[in-house]
Motif scaffolding. Sequence first.
Motif, PDB file in Angstrom:
ATOM      1  N   MET A   1      -3.402 -27.176  13.252  1.00 39.02           N
ATOM      2  CA  MET A   1      -4.794 -26.946  12.880  1.00 39.02           C
ATOM      3  C   MET A   1      -5.398 -25.791  13.681  1.00 39.02           C
ATOM      4  N   GLN A   2      -5.039 -25.726  14.971  1.00 37.56           N
ATOM      5  CA  GLN A   2      -5.575 -24.641  15.801  1.00 37.56           C
ATOM      6  C   GLN A   2      -5.033 -23.277  15.364  1.00 37.56           C
ATOM      7  N   SER A   3      -3.803 -23.252  14.844  1.00 37.91           N
ATOM      8  CA  SER A   3      -3.241 -21.984  14.356  1.00 37.91           C
ATOM      9  C   SER A   3      -4.064 -21.451  13.186  1.00 37.91           C
ATOM     10  N   TYR A   4      -4.405 -22.344  12.270  1.00 41.97           N
ATOM     11  CA  TYR A   4      -5.239 -21.923  11.138  1.00 41.97           C
ATOM     12  C   TYR A   4      -6.651 -21.555  11.606  1.00 41.97           C
ATOM     13  N   ARG A   5      -7.140 -22.262  12.607  1.00 41.59           N
ATOM     14  CA  ARG A   5      -8.488 -21.974  13.109  1.00 41.59           C
ATOM     15  C   ARG A   5      -8.539 -20.584  13.762  1.00 41.59           C
ATOM     16  N   LEU A   6      -7.453 -20.222  14.457  1.00 45.40           N
ATOM     17  CA  LEU A   6      -7.395 -18.883  15.053  1.00 45.40           C
ATOM     18  C   LEU A   6      -7.444 -17.797  13.974  1.00 45.40           C
ATOM     19  N   LEU A   7      -6.727 -18.018  12.871  1.00 47.63           N
ATOM     20  CA  LEU A   7      -6.746 -17.041  11.780  1.00 47.63           C
ATOM     21  C   LEU A   7      -8.149 -16.926  11.196  1.00 47.63           C
ATOM     22  N   LEU A   8      -8.811 -18.061  11.043  1.00 48.37           N
ATOM     23  CA  LEU A   8     -10.165 -18.045  10.496  1.00 48.37           C
ATOM     24  C   LEU A   8     -11.124 -17.315  11.430  1.00 48.37           C
ATOM     25  N   ASP A   9     -11.035 -17.611  12.733  1.00 48.34           N
ATOM     26  CA  ASP A   9     -11.928 -16.963  13.688  1.00 48.34           C
ATOM     27  C   ASP A   9     -11.659 -15.460  13.762  1.00 48.34           C
ATOM     28  N   ALA A  10     -10.383 -15.085  13.648  1.00 50.70           N
ATOM     29  CA  ALA A  10     -10.056 -13.648  13.682  1.00 50.70           C
ATOM     30  C   ALA A  10     -10.610 -12.939  12.453  1.00 50.70           C
ATOM     31  N   ASN A  11     -10.567 -13.591  11.319  1.00 50.81           N
ATOM     32  CA  ASN A  11     -11.069 -12.976  10.085  1.00 50.81           C
ATOM     33  C   ASN A  11     -12.585 -12.775  10.119  1.00 50.81           C
ATOM     34  N   ILE A  12     -13.295 -13.684  10.757  1.00 49.92           N
ATOM     35  CA  ILE A  12     -14.764 -13.574  10.782  1.00 49.92           C
ATOM     36  C   ILE A  12     -15.242 -12.810  12.006  1.00 49.92           C
ATOM     37  N   GLY A  13     -14.265 -12.374  12.839  1.00 52.55           N
ATOM     38  CA  GLY A  13     -14.631 -11.583  14.011  1.00 52.55           C
ATOM     39  C   GLY A  13     -15.340 -12.378  15.072  1.00 52.55           C
ATOM     40  N   SER A  14     -14.889 -13.615  15.308  1.00 50.36           N
ATOM     41  CA  SER A  14     -15.513 -14.481  16.308  1.00 50.36           C
ATOM     42  C   SER A  14     -15.317 -13.887  17.700  1.00 50.36           C
ATOM     43  N   HIS A  15     -16.349 -14.046  18.545  1.00 54.68           N
ATOM     44  CA  HIS A  15     -16.288 -13.505  19.901  1.00 54.68           C
ATOM     45  C   HIS A  15     -15.608 -14.460  20.894  1.00 54.68           C
ATOM     46  N   ASN A  16     -15.391 -15.708  20.499  1.00 57.41           N
ATOM     47  CA  ASN A  16     -14.766 -16.675  21.421  1.00 57.41           C
ATOM     48  C   ASN A  16     -13.287 -16.887  21.091  1.00 57.41           C
ATOM     49  N   ILE A  17     -12.647 -15.820  20.604  1.00 61.67           N
ATOM     50  CA  ILE A  17     -11.235 -15.918  20.247  1.00 61.67           C
ATOM     51  C   ILE A  17     -10.367 -16.215  21.468  1.00 61.67           C
ATOM     52  N   ASP A  18     -10.770 -15.635  22.630  1.00 59.15           N
ATOM     53  CA  ASP A  18      -9.988 -15.891  23.852  1.00 59.15           C
ATOM     54  C   ASP A  18     -10.066 -17.367  24.253  1.00 59.15           C
ATOM     55  N   GLU A  19     -11.228 -17.937  24.033  1.00 58.45           N
ATOM     56  CA  GLU A  19     -11.382 -19.369  24.340  1.00 58.45           C
ATOM     57  C   GLU A  19     -10.499 -20.216  23.437  1.00 58.45           C
ATOM     58  N   LYS A  20     -10.390 -19.822  22.171  1.00 58.49           N
ATOM     59  CA  LYS A  20      -9.537 -20.556  21.237  1.00 58.49           C
ATOM     60  C   LYS A  20      -8.066 -20.430  21.630  1.00 58.49           C
ATOM     61  N   ILE A  21      -7.696 -19.218  22.093  1.00 58.92           N
ATOM     62  CA  ILE A  21      -6.309 -19.021  22.542  1.00 58.92           C
ATOM     63  C   ILE A  21      -6.011 -19.912  23.753  1.00 58.92           C
ATOM     64  N   ALA A  22      -6.993 -19.986  24.672  1.00 56.52           N
ATOM     65  CA  ALA A  22      -6.811 -20.828  25.860  1.00 56.52           C
ATOM     66  C   ALA A  22      -6.677 -22.297  25.467  1.00 56.52           C
ATOM     67  N   ASP A  23      -7.488 -22.719  24.490  1.00 53.96           N
ATOM     68  CA  ASP A  23      -7.384 -24.113  24.018  1.00 53.96           C
ATOM     69  C   ASP A  23      -6.007 -24.380  23.407  1.00 53.96           C
ATOM     70  N   PHE A  24      -5.509 -23.402  22.653  1.00 51.61           N
ATOM     71  CA  PHE A  24      -4.194 -23.566  22.023  1.00 51.61           C
ATOM     72  C   PHE A  24      -3.110 -23.719  23.091  1.00 51.61           C
ATOM     73  N   GLU A  25      -3.163 -22.861  24.114  1.00 49.75           N
ATOM     74  CA  GLU A  25      -2.142 -22.919  25.161  1.00 49.75           C
ATOM     75  C   GLU A  25      -2.266 -24.194  25.996  1.00 49.75           C
ATOM     76  N   THR A  26      -3.507 -24.651  26.163  1.00 47.17           N
ATOM     77  CA  THR A  26      -3.684 -25.925  26.882  1.00 47.17           C
ATOM     78  C   THR A  26      -3.002 -27.067  26.137  1.00 47.17           C
ATOM     79  N   THR A  27      -3.198 -27.067  24.828  1.00 49.47           N
ATOM     80  CA  THR A  27      -2.544 -28.102  24.018  1.00 49.47           C
ATOM     81  C   THR A  27      -1.033 -27.934  24.027  1.00 49.47           C
ATOM     82  N   LEU A  28      -0.570 -26.679  23.913  1.00 46.89           N
ATOM     83  CA  LEU A  28       0.868 -26.416  23.865  1.00 46.89           C
ATOM     84  C   LEU A  28       1.558 -26.814  25.166  1.00 46.89           C
TER      85      LEU A  28
END
Length: 329
Positions: free
Chosen positions: A51-78
């Motif tokens: 789910m986080q992988s798809y969320r990253l794609l969505l945030d990248a498409n809309i130009g979200s500014h908290n993309i780094d935070e999403k990456i950190a969340d993904f790595e925390t889960t991983l």
Amino acid sequence: MFTRGSLTSTILSLMLVVILLSSSLAVFSIVSLTFSLGDARGINASGSLRMQSYRLLLDANIGSHNIDEKIADFETTLNSEALKRSLAWYSPKEMRDQYVLVIHKWQVMKVYIEEGNIRLYSASLTDFVNTIDTLVLNMEQFAAFKLKLLVIGQIIGLSILLIIAFFAVAFTRKRVVKPLQLLIESSTTISKGNFKVKMPKTDYIELTALGNALQKTAAELASLYEDLENQVNEKTLALTRTNNELKFLYDNLVMLHANKLDYKALQSAINQLKYYESLSYLRLVIEHDDGSKDIIKAEGGWPDELPIESLHFPLLIEKTQLGYLDVIS
């Protein structure tokens, strides 16, 4: 009597086997459950990566500014402990390799998302998600395997316990209950006065001691009973003999005091006397005033040649000798 050992020790050994097996089952269950702890969290975490992988794609498409935070969340889960358990020594090699593969592919996907290369990220997303799905599948299969292993272990353990219980019952019936029943039957036979019983052979010290005690008791009772029976027979014989002698004396006393001697009665009297005293030969010699003699012989007659010297017992009535008894014993 052959004895195998102590019945108490045998029962204790059997109980220890049952306790040991039960404890082993409990330990096996606890260990299996311990290794299964966190399986659900691991499966949920791996599913969350998708789910986080798809969320990253969505945030990248809309130009979200908290993309780094999403990456950190993904790595925390991983890198969470729930997923790192996939690298444990007891985990299947396929699952360990799959988790490492997810990490390697994430490093590539991370570069794409950090560089803003949405096209390459999107093109690689399907393969990345499939890799995550494979990891989820491996984790689910391993969790199911551990559950099956636990169930099979419990079934095998319970089956062994049932087999042990069956053999314990059969053993008890054959080695304990049956000898006890035979001992009870023997004691019942003894109580009915039959002391010639043979105790059953047993394999254990306690039952053998009980059988020996009953055997000894039966032997002592038989000896006492035989002695008592002999004493009763002797007393009965003595009383019968005394009674017969008294009757003999009384009858002959009456006869001898009669006005006229009855020679038939005298014949019967000396026959009885010979029988009562177990004499070999006996005769009664009656002397008359004219010097003549009447001889009355007991059954068996009187020998022509005496084997031994006979004994003479004078027959006196009021100090007058009327004759004598000739006796050869």
